[in-house]
Design a protein around this motif. Structure first.
Motif, PDB file in Angstrom:
ATOM      1  N   CYS A 145       0.804  -1.375  -0.063  1.00  0.00           N
ATOM      2  CA  CYS A 145       0.162   0.162   0.030  1.00  0.00           C
ATOM      3  C   CYS A 145       0.898   1.398  -0.042  1.00  0.00           C
ATOM      4  CB  CYS A 145      -0.857   0.053   1.432  1.00  0.00           C
ATOM      5  SG  CYS A 145      -1.983   1.390   1.518  1.00  0.00           S
ATOM      6  N   VAL A 146       0.643   2.257  -0.946  1.00  0.00           N
ATOM      7  CA  VAL A 146       1.255   3.456  -0.861  1.00  0.00           C
ATOM      8  C   VAL A 146       0.464   4.634  -0.431  1.00  0.00           C
ATOM      9  CG1 VAL A 146       2.623   2.719  -2.743  1.00  0.00           C
ATOM     10  CG2 VAL A 146       0.593   3.937  -3.375  1.00  0.00           C
ATOM     11  N   LEU A 147      -0.721   4.217   0.635  1.00  0.00           N
ATOM     12  CA  LEU A 147      -1.394   5.180   1.460  1.00  0.00           C
ATOM     13  C   LEU A 147      -1.956   6.459   0.753  1.00  0.00           C
ATOM     14  CD1 LEU A 147       0.874   5.130   4.591  1.00  0.00           C
ATOM     15  CD2 LEU A 147      -1.486   4.235   4.282  1.00  0.00           C
ATOM     16  N   CYS A 148      -2.178   6.097  -0.504  1.00  0.00           N
ATOM     17  CA  CYS A 148      -2.899   7.110  -1.328  1.00  0.00           C
ATOM     18  C   CYS A 148      -4.317   7.332  -0.969  1.00  0.00           C
ATOM     19  CB  CYS A 148      -3.231   6.704  -2.850  1.00  0.00           C
ATOM     20  SG  CYS A 148      -3.911   5.405  -3.321  1.00  0.00           S
ATOM     21  N   ARG A 149      -5.100   6.399  -0.298  1.00  0.00           N
ATOM     22  CA  ARG A 149      -6.299   6.398   0.350  1.00  0.00           C
ATOM     23  C   ARG A 149      -7.485   6.703  -0.769  1.00  0.00           C
ATOM     24  NH1 ARG A 149      -5.738  10.373   5.132  1.00  0.00           N
ATOM     25  NH2 ARG A 149      -3.374  10.376   4.985  1.00  0.00           N
ATOM     26  N   ARG A 150      -7.198   6.142  -2.115  1.00  0.00           N
ATOM     27  CA  ARG A 150      -8.100   6.402  -2.903  1.00  0.00           C
ATOM     28  C   ARG A 150      -9.201   5.190  -2.763  1.00  0.00           C
ATOM     29  NH1 ARG A 150      -5.744   5.368  -8.804  1.00  0.00           N
ATOM     30  NH2 ARG A 150      -4.073   6.972  -9.014  1.00  0.00           N
ATOM     31  N   CYS A 151      -8.837   4.056  -2.141  1.00  0.00           N
ATOM     32  CA  CYS A 151      -9.870   3.197  -1.845  1.00  0.00           C
ATOM     33  C   CYS A 151     -10.704   3.547  -0.844  1.00  0.00           C
ATOM     34  CB  CYS A 151      -9.063   1.701  -1.210  1.00  0.00           C
ATOM     35  SG  CYS A 151      -7.853   1.881  -0.113  1.00  0.00           S
ATOM     36  N   VAL A 175      -4.183   1.153   5.716  1.00  0.00           N
ATOM     37  CA  VAL A 175      -5.541   1.203   5.417  1.00  0.00           C
ATOM     38  C   VAL A 175      -6.031  -0.240   6.036  1.00  0.00           C
ATOM     39  CG1 VAL A 175      -6.897   0.743   3.477  1.00  0.00           C
ATOM     40  CG2 VAL A 175      -5.298   2.309   3.186  1.00  0.00           C
ATOM     41  N   CYS A 203      -7.125   1.093  -6.887  1.00  0.00           N
ATOM     42  CA  CYS A 203      -5.930   1.088  -6.130  1.00  0.00           C
ATOM     43  C   CYS A 203      -4.785   1.100  -7.312  1.00  0.00           C
ATOM     44  CB  CYS A 203      -5.755  -0.319  -5.379  1.00  0.00           C
ATOM     45  SG  CYS A 203      -4.202  -0.446  -4.482  1.00  0.00           S
ATOM     46  N   PRO A 204      -3.923   1.930  -7.259  1.00  0.00           N
ATOM     47  CA  PRO A 204      -2.951   2.194  -8.101  1.00  0.00           C
ATOM     48  C   PRO A 204      -1.904   1.089  -8.135  1.00  0.00           C
ATOM     49  CG  PRO A 204      -2.479   3.690  -6.395  1.00  0.00           C
ATOM     50  CD  PRO A 204      -3.802   2.980  -6.014  1.00  0.00           C
ATOM     51  N   VAL A 205      -1.699   0.317  -6.997  1.00  0.00           N
ATOM     52  CA  VAL A 205      -0.791  -0.717  -7.017  1.00  0.00           C
ATOM     53  C   VAL A 205      -1.292  -2.048  -6.684  1.00  0.00           C
ATOM     54  CG1 VAL A 205       1.032   0.918  -6.357  1.00  0.00           C
ATOM     55  CG2 VAL A 205      -0.559  -0.252  -4.537  1.00  0.00           C
ATOM     56  N   ALA A 207      -2.067  -3.546  -3.890  1.00  0.00           N
ATOM     57  CA  ALA A 207      -2.322  -3.870  -2.475  1.00  0.00           C
ATOM     58  C   ALA A 207      -3.655  -4.258  -2.342  1.00  0.00           C
ATOM     59  CB  ALA A 207      -2.527  -2.383  -1.759  1.00  0.00           C
ATOM     60  N   LEU A 208      -4.634  -4.051  -3.354  1.00  0.00           N
ATOM     61  CA  LEU A 208      -6.004  -4.514  -3.217  1.00  0.00           C
ATOM     62  C   LEU A 208      -6.321  -5.410  -4.548  1.00  0.00           C
ATOM     63  CD1 LEU A 208      -7.779  -1.406  -2.103  1.00  0.00           C
ATOM     64  CD2 LEU A 208      -7.584  -3.710  -0.563  1.00  0.00           C
TER      65      LEU A 208
HETATM   66  S1  SF4 Z   1      -5.908   2.483  -3.078  1.00  0.00           S
HETATM   67 FE1  SF4 Z   1      -4.238   0.848  -2.690  1.00  0.00          FE
HETATM   68  S2  SF4 Z   1      -2.388   1.968  -2.348  1.00  0.00           S
HETATM   69 FE2  SF4 Z   1      -3.915   3.411  -2.001  1.00  0.00          FE
HETATM   70  S3  SF4 Z   1      -4.380   3.443   0.272  1.00  0.00           S
HETATM   71 FE3  SF4 Z   1      -5.770   2.014  -0.979  1.00  0.00          FE
HETATM   72  S4  SF4 Z   1      -4.785  -0.008  -0.605  1.00  0.00           S
HETATM   73 FE4  SF4 Z   1      -3.175   1.694  -0.450  1.00  0.00          FE
END
Ligand code: SF4
Ligand code: SF4
Ligand code: SF4
Ligand code: FES
Lengths: 788, 159
Positions: A145-151, A175, A203-205, A207-208
């Motif tokens: 997770c890059v903590l972008c918080r889009r999710c 998250v 999620c840009p990466v 992580a999900l």
């Molecule tokens: S969208 Fe993905 S990368 Fe961004 S906060 Fe959520 S889990 Fe982390």
């Protein structure tokens, strides 16, 4: 306003951010936490820019353009900042690219490729946040997770679910969920993950991720075909990725009904097309003795039965394409003796035939009125459209829904007409509008239409529905005070007579005066609107023995609701011919069964909730020997020396069509402790084929508000007896915050035969009151052994 | 999950009702509401937050975000006195780790732990807004600093 970005001058109308302005000017600024569907956060600092006259760096996504601004996006300083941000992100990110599911569409991979320094100065130090979430479908890999918080933002702002959050602080920020509980668990109630997968997409990466699709194919492998979701009537557009004859991934794509969203069923439920249990050859023989037959033999058998029948009726599913229903109609008209064509799940929808109203209209409305039940589970994307529209335009929202299905809590006014009381409330609204706000309205109401509804005086309606005094007048006042009102109707079992579509249409006409009154209306199946335009609604008229019944795609025996007359008809038929993909309950009762392709294997069109017809595209080939419904019917016709001919069955008025549905409306009677609230079956046979979905089924339970349970001395898991009129049901009870106090919700699982019989009971008392009693020890033992 | 027993007592609910009267919407009062409930119930464990979420009519994930963001809130049972030691940059550079060590030597607890007699709970802090007195430590509502590891024993004695 005029701004200069990297030497390019552009003029634009504000308010607009530097990021948007740059994109319009064709200047690329890298971003990570920014996403067009969610609010701006400004967390990743990759979009930093220099602005002339300001001696610090600014984030392009959070900075508003002002007149005369001069912006630089690509200077040595900025390049260095970006590289450092990426270095910092990467030192906390395991470099699993070779095995990462996101490979090929990962934004971090792309940003690193384009912007990063060749070497990282910081030691790799991923956070200790591996998460094992036992819930199905969504895999959380927080180390990436890059903590972008889009999710977090999409789950909250778009889906309205709010199960994800950015927990802890500083270095420990991650998250997560409430007390790190699984995404769907009792702990999260009433905001429980609905496995829409929106967080996976955004999620840009890596992580999900989708648990279901893991290691079944890289993002770029196989072929990807654009098609339409085969489940509900929202009509989401989907992309189907097929690799080596297997559907390996379904993702939503941009569409007029769904924007870029889908739900659990569209995204994960489509996996049913891979099920090995499907029918690939015709079957002959009934109930358990069904054996594969070759096509000629099956055709010969069916042709004989058709030739010998006095009367025959064709019943189609509203989940077939318009083209398939057309073929069935041509067949019924040209080949079947005294043939008729009927569709299931179209009750009340004839009223809306041919009309359309785009979902975009929600964004032109100043008031949205939702008349329905439980969007969250069945058509979450409809809820998304409403939520997003209100967020964008500030439109008012009124929800008329007994269950707490997220939208209610977000509404300015939320009325909860109990049980099947919705049509009564709508009739009250219509009557009040026509009487006391007539001058504001463009067209007068039709008295005879209203006269058929019981109720009348608002006070009486309110009392019957248990609503606060004056709420009908209040509702009418709010509606009359708005300039553009859009109604969104929803099929649900609260409307057994199918009178809600016509009531909404009447309301719409009254308010718009356009004579084209047309609410957005969610039918029961993906092509209910199309089917309603092409065929009469089931169930068939009761007179006469049915002789021969042909069913294409329809499973009235399996869905049990509300088709008990239809089910009866099938069991009384001399011969049953079925066309279907799987061995449904109805298919088991067939004398001859012909296989059909799945939605992914055919072309055609579905008419969605907005009245818009959308094209399915074939993403994979059907198994050898499985051909389209039209081909099968043509084969049958030609063996009888006939051919399908368009127009042989007059559209919309097939012989023997039932008269239009009379608007009804039932009065829930006071006195009894509970009113029954009937749920909608989510798990049709297709969803059941997706193994991972099992935990999502309600199971054999009845649901009631925790406060009611406490008052009765009950708790989740206790066995109760639900008694209504002459019938009763013994089930475990589950505390459920979505069910309003005073009502008992029957989740209505079609696989639960006793439940289906209970809710399908035609002799039930007016308004459907019931009592709920705890089972005594001995009784409970008996009840439990019966459950097994 | 029992629907019958209330973890947040009626007296606390009354305090909350008074609080809500001063705010346009309940969620606006979240920080104070959490503080009140923690004061009365000792901590904000899930049983407590479950009930508070229903009272506040707000999503649990948002409450949990706030609870875990501020180190003044705790989701675990806590001792009678709360020791906070700043571990942020200024304090860290001035050897806050030695203060943690001194507390450990005196009380035998690490961050997140509570002494067996329930007298103290040690927690980390990201900033005590006392950088000019780094390394800083706080016990309940009183701030100490700059703290010399040798003073720790004497300070703790007072509680
Ligand atoms: S969208 Fe993905 S990368 Fe961004 S906060 Fe959520 S889990 Fe982390
Ligand atoms: S799947 Fe949907 S509901 Fe579940 S966490 Fe993701 S966005 Fe939220
Ligand atoms: S909302 Fe309806 S159309 Fe959209 S993905 Fe879900 S089931 Fe399919
Ligand atoms: S995109 Fe602007 S801060 Fe992340």
């Amino acid at each position: 306003m005029e701004v200069t970005i990297d030497g390019k001058k552009i003029s634009l109308e504000g308010p607009v951010t530097v990021l948007e302005a740059a994109r319009r000017a064709g200047v690329d600024i890298p971003t990570l936490c920014w996403h067009p569907r969610v609010s701006v956060l400004g967390a990743c600092r990759l979009c930093m820019i220099e602005v002339e006259g300001i001696n610090r760096l600014l984030a392009a996504c959070t900075t508003q353009v002002s007149d005369g601004m001069t912006v630089l996006t690509d200077t040595p300083q900025l390049r260095k900042v970006r590289q450092t941000m990426l270095e910092l992100l990467l030192c906390r990110h395991p470099l699993d690219c070779p095995t990462c599911v996101k490979g090929g569409e990962c934004e971090l991979q792309e940003l690193t490729y384009r912007h990063s320094a060749p070497e990282n100065r910081f030691p790799e130090n991923p956070g200790p946040y591996a998460v094992t979430d036992p819930s199905p479908f969504v895999e959380r890999d927080s180390e990436k997770c890059v903590l972008c918080r889009r999710c977090v933002r999409v789950c909250r702002e778009v889906r309205g679910v709010t199960v994800l959050g950015a927990m802890e602080r500083g270095y420990h920020k991650r998250v997560g969920t409430y007390f790190q509980q699984p995404l769907n668990s009792e702990f999260q109630e009433p905001y429980n993950c609905e496995f829409c997968g929106a967080c996976i997409d955004i999620c840009p990466v890596g992580a999900l991720n989708s648990k279901v699709r893991k290691f079944r194919g890289r993002t770029w492998e196989g072929t990807t075909t654009d098609s339409v979701c085969p489940f509900c009537s929202v009509g989401c557009l989907l992309s189907l990725q097929v690799k080596e004859g297997e559907l390996v991934r379904t993702v939503p794509r941009e569409g007029p009904n769904n924007e870029d969203q889908a739900c659990f069923r569209g995204r994960f439920g489509t996996d049913y097309v891979n099920a090995t249990s499907r029918i690939i050859t015709p079957l002959l023989g009934r109930n358990g003795s069904q054996a594969p037959a070759d096509a000629d033999e099956a055709v010969r058998f069916a042709a004989e039965k058709i030739a010998g029948a006095r009367r025959a009726e064709m019943i189609v599913s509203s989940g077939l394409t318009g083209e398939e229903i057309e073929a069935a109609g041509e067949f019924a008209g040209a080949v079947l003796p005294g043939g008729t064509l009927r569709a299931v799940d179209t009750l009340g929808l004839e009223e809306l035939a041919g009309a359309s109203r785009p979902w975009e209209d929600l964004e032109k409305a100043d008031l949205i009125v939702v008349a329905g039940q439980d969007f969250t589970i069945f058509e979450p994307v409809a809820g998304v459209r409403i939520r997003v529209a209100c967020g964008k335009t500030g439109a008012g929202l009124i929800v008329l829904d007994p269950r707490d299905a997220l939208l209610g809590g977000e509404a300015g006014l939320w009325l909860r007409p109990p049980g099947e009381g919705l049509s009564l409330l709508l009739a009250g609204l219509l009557r009040t509008l026509a009487a006391s706000h007539g001058d504001r309205l463009k067209a007068a109401g039709d008295d005879s239409f209203l006269a058929s509804f019981p109720g009348g005086e608002n006070g009486e309606v309110e009392k019957q529905l248990g609503l606060p005094e004056g709420s009908v007048e209040d509702l009418a006042r709010r509606v009359a005070a708005s300039v553009r009102v859009v109604f969104v109707g929803h099929r649900g079992w609260y409307d057994p007579e199918g009178s809600v579509p016509s009531l909404l249409k009447e309301l719409d006409r009254l308010l718009s005066g356009e004579g084209t009154g047309m609410p957005l209306y969610l039918g029961r199946d993906c092509n209910s609107r199309g089917a309603a335009a092409a065929a009469a609604a089931g169930p068939p008229p009761p007179e006469g023995a049915p002789g021969l019944v042909l069913l294409a795609g329809a499973d009235p025996l399996g869905t049990a609701l509300p088709g008990s007359p239809l089910a009866k008809r099938i069991s009384e038929a001399e011969t049953v011919i079925v066309f279907d993909t799987f061995l449904t309950e109805t298919a088991r009762a067939a004398d001859v069964l012909f296989p059909l392709p799945t939605f992914a294997e055919k072309e055609g069109s579905f008419t969605s909730s907005s009245g818009l017809s959308q094209q399915l595209r074939q993403a994979m080939s059907p198994p050898p020997g499985v051909v389209s419904l039209r081909k099968t019917l043509e084969g049958l016709a030609s063996s009888l020396g006939k051919s399908l001919s368009p127009g042989s069955l007059p559209k919309g008025s097939p012989p023997g069509a039932a008269s239009p549905v009379a608007p009804g409306g039932k009065l829930p009677s006071a006195g009894e402790r509970f009113l029954v609230l009937r749920g909608i079956p989510i798990a049709d046979h297709r969803i059941r084929l997706v193994e991972e979905s099992a935990p999502l089924f309600p199971g054999p339970v009845v649901e009631a508000h925790p406060a009611d349970l406490a008052a009765l001395g009950l708790k989740s898991g206790d066995s109760v007896r639900v008694v209504s009129g002459g019938s009763e049901l013994v089930r475990q009870v589950k505390a459920d915050l979505k069910t309003p106090p005073g009502q008992v919700h029957l989740p209505c699982d079609p696989a639960d035969a006793e439940m289906a019989a209970f809710v399908g009971e035609s002799e039930r008392p007016e308004g459907w009151p019931a009592t709920l009693r705890k089972l005594a020890g001995l009784e409970r033992a008996a009840g439990e052994s019966k459950d097994q | 999950m029992s629907a019958n027993v209330q973890v947040i007592p009626e007296s606390t609910r009354e305090r909350l009702r008074e609080l809500f009267e001063r705010f346009p919407r309940k969620p606006d009062a979240l920080l104070t509401a959490l503080y009140i409930v923690q004061e009365d119930c000792n901590n904000l464990a899930s049983e407590v937050l479950d009930e508070l979420a229903a009272v506040m009519e707000m999503p649990k994930s948002i409450m949990y975000e706030v609870v875990t963001f501020y180190h003044l809130y705790s989701t675990k049972p806590r001792g009678r006195n709360i020791i906070l030691i700043c571990q942020n940059l200024c304090c860290y550079l001035r050897s806050s780790d030695e203060i943690y060590q001194a507390v450990y030597e005196e009380l035998g607890i690490r961050p997140g732990e509570t002494t067996e007699d329930g007298r103290f709970t040690l927690e980390t802090a990201e900033c005590l807004a006392a950088c000019e007195r780094a390394p800083a430590m706080m016990i309940n509502e009183k701030t100490f600093g700059p703290v010399d590891p040798a003073q720790v024993k004497a300070i703790l004695k007072k509680y």
